[in-house]
Design a protein around this motif. Structure first.
Motif, PDB file in Angstrom:
ATOM      1  N   THR A 240      88.835  25.782  54.926  1.00  0.00           N
ATOM      2  CA  THR A 240      88.545  26.484  53.784  1.00  0.00           C
ATOM      3  C   THR A 240      87.177  25.821  53.116  1.00  0.00           C
ATOM      4  OG1 THR A 240      90.737  26.894  53.268  1.00  0.00           O
ATOM      5  CG2 THR A 240      89.566  27.562  51.610  1.00  0.00           C
ATOM      6  N   ARG A 241      87.400  24.537  52.912  1.00  0.00           N
ATOM      7  CA  ARG A 241      85.905  23.739  52.317  1.00  0.00           C
ATOM      8  C   ARG A 241      84.905  24.138  53.025  1.00  0.00           C
ATOM      9  NH1 ARG A 241      87.661  24.087  47.069  1.00  0.00           N
ATOM     10  NH2 ARG A 241      89.127  22.432  46.574  1.00  0.00           N
ATOM     11  N   PHE A 242      85.053  23.906  54.258  1.00  0.00           N
ATOM     12  CA  PHE A 242      83.901  24.026  55.057  1.00  0.00           C
ATOM     13  C   PHE A 242      83.225  25.511  55.207  1.00  0.00           C
ATOM     14  CE2 PHE A 242      81.676  24.796  59.381  1.00  0.00           C
ATOM     15  CZ  PHE A 242      81.203  23.740  59.706  1.00  0.00           C
ATOM     16  N   LEU A 243      84.246  26.575  54.993  1.00  0.00           N
ATOM     17  CA  LEU A 243      83.504  27.795  54.810  1.00  0.00           C
ATOM     18  C   LEU A 243      83.021  28.144  53.431  1.00  0.00           C
ATOM     19  CD1 LEU A 243      86.256  30.120  56.790  1.00  0.00           C
ATOM     20  CD2 LEU A 243      83.842  29.590  57.332  1.00  0.00           C
ATOM     21  N   GLU A 244      83.644  27.536  52.388  1.00  0.00           N
ATOM     22  CA  GLU A 244      82.866  27.589  51.028  1.00  0.00           C
ATOM     23  C   GLU A 244      81.743  27.001  51.002  1.00  0.00           C
ATOM     24  OE1 GLU A 244      86.756  27.082  47.956  1.00  0.00           O
ATOM     25  OE2 GLU A 244      85.673  25.543  48.554  1.00  0.00           O
ATOM     26  N   HIS A 245      81.456  25.662  51.899  1.00  0.00           N
ATOM     27  CA  HIS A 245      80.269  24.974  51.972  1.00  0.00           C
ATOM     28  C   HIS A 245      79.101  25.973  52.686  1.00  0.00           C
ATOM     29  CE1 HIS A 245      78.597  20.564  51.141  1.00  0.00           C
ATOM     30  NE2 HIS A 245      77.552  21.234  51.933  1.00  0.00           N
ATOM     31  N   VAL A 246      79.482  26.503  53.804  1.00  0.00           N
ATOM     32  CA  VAL A 246      78.746  27.301  54.390  1.00  0.00           C
ATOM     33  C   VAL A 246      78.184  28.541  53.850  1.00  0.00           C
ATOM     34  CG1 VAL A 246      78.309  28.547  56.805  1.00  0.00           C
ATOM     35  CG2 VAL A 246      79.534  26.387  56.723  1.00  0.00           C
ATOM     36  N   TRP A 247      79.056  29.174  53.086  1.00  0.00           N
ATOM     37  CA  TRP A 247      78.895  30.458  52.433  1.00  0.00           C
ATOM     38  C   TRP A 247      77.979  30.191  51.061  1.00  0.00           C
ATOM     39  CZ3 TRP A 247      78.396  35.093  50.893  1.00  0.00           C
ATOM     40  CH2 TRP A 247      78.601  35.491  49.386  1.00  0.00           C
TER      41      TRP A 247
ATOM     42  N   TRP B 173      83.149  23.256  41.507  1.00  0.00           N
ATOM     43  CA  TRP B 173      83.005  24.152  42.545  1.00  0.00           C
ATOM     44  C   TRP B 173      83.734  23.345  43.784  1.00  0.00           C
ATOM     45  CZ3 TRP B 173      80.966  26.076  47.260  1.00  0.00           C
ATOM     46  CH2 TRP B 173      81.417  27.533  47.318  1.00  0.00           C
ATOM     47  N   GLY B 174      83.866  24.335  44.855  1.00  0.00           N
ATOM     48  CA  GLY B 174      84.600  23.713  46.220  1.00  0.00           C
ATOM     49  C   GLY B 174      83.624  22.995  47.136  1.00  0.00           C
ATOM     50  N   GLY B 175      83.740  23.560  48.423  1.00  0.00           N
ATOM     51  CA  GLY B 175      82.921  22.877  49.168  1.00  0.00           C
ATOM     52  C   GLY B 175      83.211  21.692  49.734  1.00  0.00           C
ATOM     53  N   LEU B 176      82.667  21.051  50.786  1.00  0.00           N
ATOM     54  CA  LEU B 176      82.996  19.614  51.233  1.00  0.00           C
ATOM     55  C   LEU B 176      82.641  18.571  50.146  1.00  0.00           C
ATOM     56  CD1 LEU B 176      81.360  20.410  54.677  1.00  0.00           C
ATOM     57  CD2 LEU B 176      84.004  20.197  54.256  1.00  0.00           C
ATOM     58  N   GLY B 177      81.836  18.515  49.156  1.00  0.00           N
ATOM     59  CA  GLY B 177      81.640  17.733  48.336  1.00  0.00           C
ATOM     60  C   GLY B 177      83.079  17.569  47.326  1.00  0.00           C
TER      61      GLY B 177
ATOM     62  N   THR C 162      63.892  23.026  56.166  1.00  0.00           N
ATOM     63  CA  THR C 162      63.767  22.027  55.209  1.00  0.00           C
ATOM     64  C   THR C 162      64.872  22.714  54.141  1.00  0.00           C
ATOM     65  OG1 THR C 162      61.441  21.493  55.803  1.00  0.00           O
ATOM     66  CG2 THR C 162      62.541  20.721  53.552  1.00  0.00           C
ATOM     67  N   ALA C 163      64.796  23.700  53.437  1.00  0.00           N
ATOM     68  CA  ALA C 163      65.350  24.333  52.593  1.00  0.00           C
ATOM     69  C   ALA C 163      66.986  24.207  53.029  1.00  0.00           C
ATOM     70  CB  ALA C 163      64.858  25.705  52.228  1.00  0.00           C
ATOM     71  N   ALA C 164      67.161  24.716  53.989  1.00  0.00           N
ATOM     72  CA  ALA C 164      68.550  24.708  54.460  1.00  0.00           C
ATOM     73  C   ALA C 164      69.203  23.410  54.313  1.00  0.00           C
ATOM     74  CB  ALA C 164      68.615  25.585  55.660  1.00  0.00           C
ATOM     75  N   VAL C 165      68.352  22.579  55.122  1.00  0.00           N
ATOM     76  CA  VAL C 165      69.120  21.222  55.256  1.00  0.00           C
ATOM     77  C   VAL C 165      69.371  20.492  53.836  1.00  0.00           C
ATOM     78  CG1 VAL C 165      68.802  19.093  55.986  1.00  0.00           C
ATOM     79  CG2 VAL C 165      68.096  20.813  57.455  1.00  0.00           C
ATOM     80  N   GLN C 166      68.383  20.720  52.998  1.00  0.00           N
ATOM     81  CA  GLN C 166      68.441  20.065  51.711  1.00  0.00           C
ATOM     82  C   GLN C 166      69.601  20.735  51.049  1.00  0.00           C
ATOM     83  OE1 GLN C 166      64.584  20.785  49.909  1.00  0.00           O
ATOM     84  NE2 GLN C 166      63.839  18.669  50.769  1.00  0.00           N
ATOM     85  N   VAL C 167      69.824  22.167  51.169  1.00  0.00           N
ATOM     86  CA  VAL C 167      70.758  22.937  50.300  1.00  0.00           C
ATOM     87  C   VAL C 167      72.146  22.490  51.058  1.00  0.00           C
ATOM     88  CG1 VAL C 167      71.881  25.325  50.333  1.00  0.00           C
ATOM     89  CG2 VAL C 167      69.496  24.972  49.633  1.00  0.00           C
ATOM     90  N   VAL C 168      72.283  22.357  52.092  1.00  0.00           N
ATOM     91  CA  VAL C 168      73.576  21.956  52.692  1.00  0.00           C
ATOM     92  C   VAL C 168      74.061  20.619  52.042  1.00  0.00           C
ATOM     93  CG1 VAL C 168      74.676  21.149  54.831  1.00  0.00           C
ATOM     94  CG2 VAL C 168      73.431  23.170  54.701  1.00  0.00           C
TER      95      VAL C 168
END
Lengths: 245, 221
Positions: free
Chosen positions: A25-32, A174-178, A157-163
């Motif tokens: 769930t956290r992984f998908l949240e992060h990717v989404w 909020w959720g995500g892997l953080g 660059t943008a995607a890596v910084q955003v992840v």
């Protein structure tokens, strides 16, 4: 029996693999969250970058946004977005994070798109015009393909910084892997902190590699040694814009 | 409680001492990180420039370090080095390496072959060539990297607030915890201002030090 608290046990524990706080769930949240933010940023920055690059008008604007975007820490943007979204009734978590991540992703996409299109050789454009190409065709068939590696490098660059930065979303509820890192810190549970850190790091590296492959795929086959010598090859992460701006 | 006031000047003036020490800490953390980063990147960059085979692995390692999210990197380090300056600096230095090494190599690459040949013809040794010809001519590109590294580091220092340091990031973090806009704004605006000032100062310094580069366009950033 003492509870095992190493990161290996954390990954092995089936309880961590299901439910709202489970790894999938956290992984998908992060990717989404990351995908959405980069998508919105690209929808805003790509057309503007193409326009500025093609007309060579407003270059100062692109460069200034690029510099300012680097200067404002994303943690600060996240923190600043929070009071705004609360006042607008959008609440905690989701929207402040999206705003911060979009703001983070726009500068590299914008400056790279601009630099890629503006860097197309004048002689090439002249030749294309001589062959009777209209401005729209010029953009689609000459400038865009030649600028593609730089544009993808900007997206990368943008995607890596955003992840990487989406990790901070956990600070504004909020959720995500953080979540694992922030909660783990608060609970003094190093296994969780490390587990979360490994997952985010892997996701960031995978993002970098995937975009690297795309970058290679879109590189024009005609790229000459001269182009490379002039430094027009796609820079990797970190060098958003060629030239010291 | 959400304060209605956007910015509480009274609070800011009452806490000038804290603001000042946060600024000093922010500058110190940044300067140390960029200084150490440069001390590592210059020899590594020169080596990678002379031994081309080393360039790919060096940038690969630096690239992985650069890709690891800062919060994750600090999370890796905290169990080993604790909530300390060492933890913060290891993290901050690792983020400067990719940018600096790449610009050192790109700068040296951009040195005209004619200049090298002229120097060699005048009897310069390799060391003299490096210090008197190659590095000065590469300076604009190296400084361009230094600017990016400095500005990035100033932003990352705010994240070290999560491991108890953070300079101005402390204000952002505490402000977030209390929904106190004044603290968030102070931290955010001052750290952004710090980044812009640093960027400007480095550009000005480079112009003073390399007057011959003024008319030229910078090659690669």
């Amino acid at each position: 029996m003492e509870e095992c608290r190493t990161v290996l046990c954390w990954f092995a524990d089936p309880a961590n693999w299901s439910g709202a706080n489970g790894i999938p769930t956290r992984f998908l949240e992060h990717v989404w969250m990351s995908g959405l933010s980069v998508g919105i940023a690209a929808a805003l920055a790509l057309p503007v970058g193409l326009f500025i690059g093609h007309t060579r008008r407003g270059a100062f604007l692109a460069i200034s946004i690029g510099n300012l975007g680097r200067a404002i820490p994303s943690f600060a943007i996240l923190a600043l977005a929070l009071p705004v979204t609360i006042r607008l009734g959008l609440g905690l978590g989701f929207w402040p994070t999206v705003i911060a991540l979009v703001a983070l992703a726009i500068p590299p996409i914008l400056t790279n798109t601009y630099a890629g299109v503006a860097g197309v050789d004048d002689d090439t454009l002249e030749a294309a015009r001589g062959m009777g190409m209209r401005e729209g065709q010029l953009l689609r068939r000459i400038e865009l393909p030649l600028a593609a590696p730089l544009v993808v490098a900007g997206l990368r660059t943008a995607a890596v910084q955003v992840v990487a930065t989406a990790t901070l979303a956990a600070l504004v509820a909020w959720g995500g892997l953080g979540r694992y890192i922030v909660d783990g810190f608060a609970q003094r549970r190093n296994d969780r902190v490390l587990g979360g850190a490994i997952l985010v790091a892997v996701l960031a590296i995978v993002t970098e590699l995937v975009f690297g492959l795309v970058e290679r795929a879109v590189r024009p086959r005609t790229e000459s040694r001269e182009r490379r010598r002039l430094g027009l090859r796609a820079p990797a992460a970190g060098a958003e814009a060629p030239g010291g701006a | 409680m959400i304060a209605d006031q956007l910015f509480d000047w009274g609070w800011a003036i009452d806490h000038l001492d804290e603001v000042w020490s946060a600024v000093v800490e922010h500058v110190a953390l940044t300067a140390l990180a960029v200084g150490i980063g440069m001390a590592i990147s210059l020899p590594v960059g020169v080596y990678a420039y002379r031994h081309r085979r080393a360039y790919a692995p060096v940038t690969w390692v630096a690239g992985i370090l650069y890709t690891i999210p800062s919060l994750a990197l600090f999370a890796f380090l905290v169990p080993l080095t604790g909530l300390s300056y060492l933890t913060a600096e290891i993290g901050l230095v690792s983020y400067t390496l990719l940018i600096l090494i790449r610009n050192v190599v790109a700068g040296l690459d951009g040195v005209p072959q004619d200049a090298r040949e002229a120097a060699t013809g005048m009897g310069y040794t390799d060391r003299q060539l490096l210090w008197r010809v190659e590095l000065p001519l590469a300076a604009p590109v190296i400084v361009a990297g230094l600017r990016i590294a400095t500005v990035t580091t100033i932003g990352l220092v705010t994240v070290t607030a999560l491991i108890g340091l953070g300079g101005l990031g402390i204000f952002i973090l505490r402000g977030l915890g209390r929904f106190f806009n004044t603290m968030i704004l102070l931290g955010a605006v001052l750290s952004a201002a710090l980044a812009l000032v640093a960027d400007w100062a480095l550009t000005a310094a480079q112009r003073q030090l390399t007057p011959w580069a003024r008319r030229q366009r910078t090659v690669v950033g």
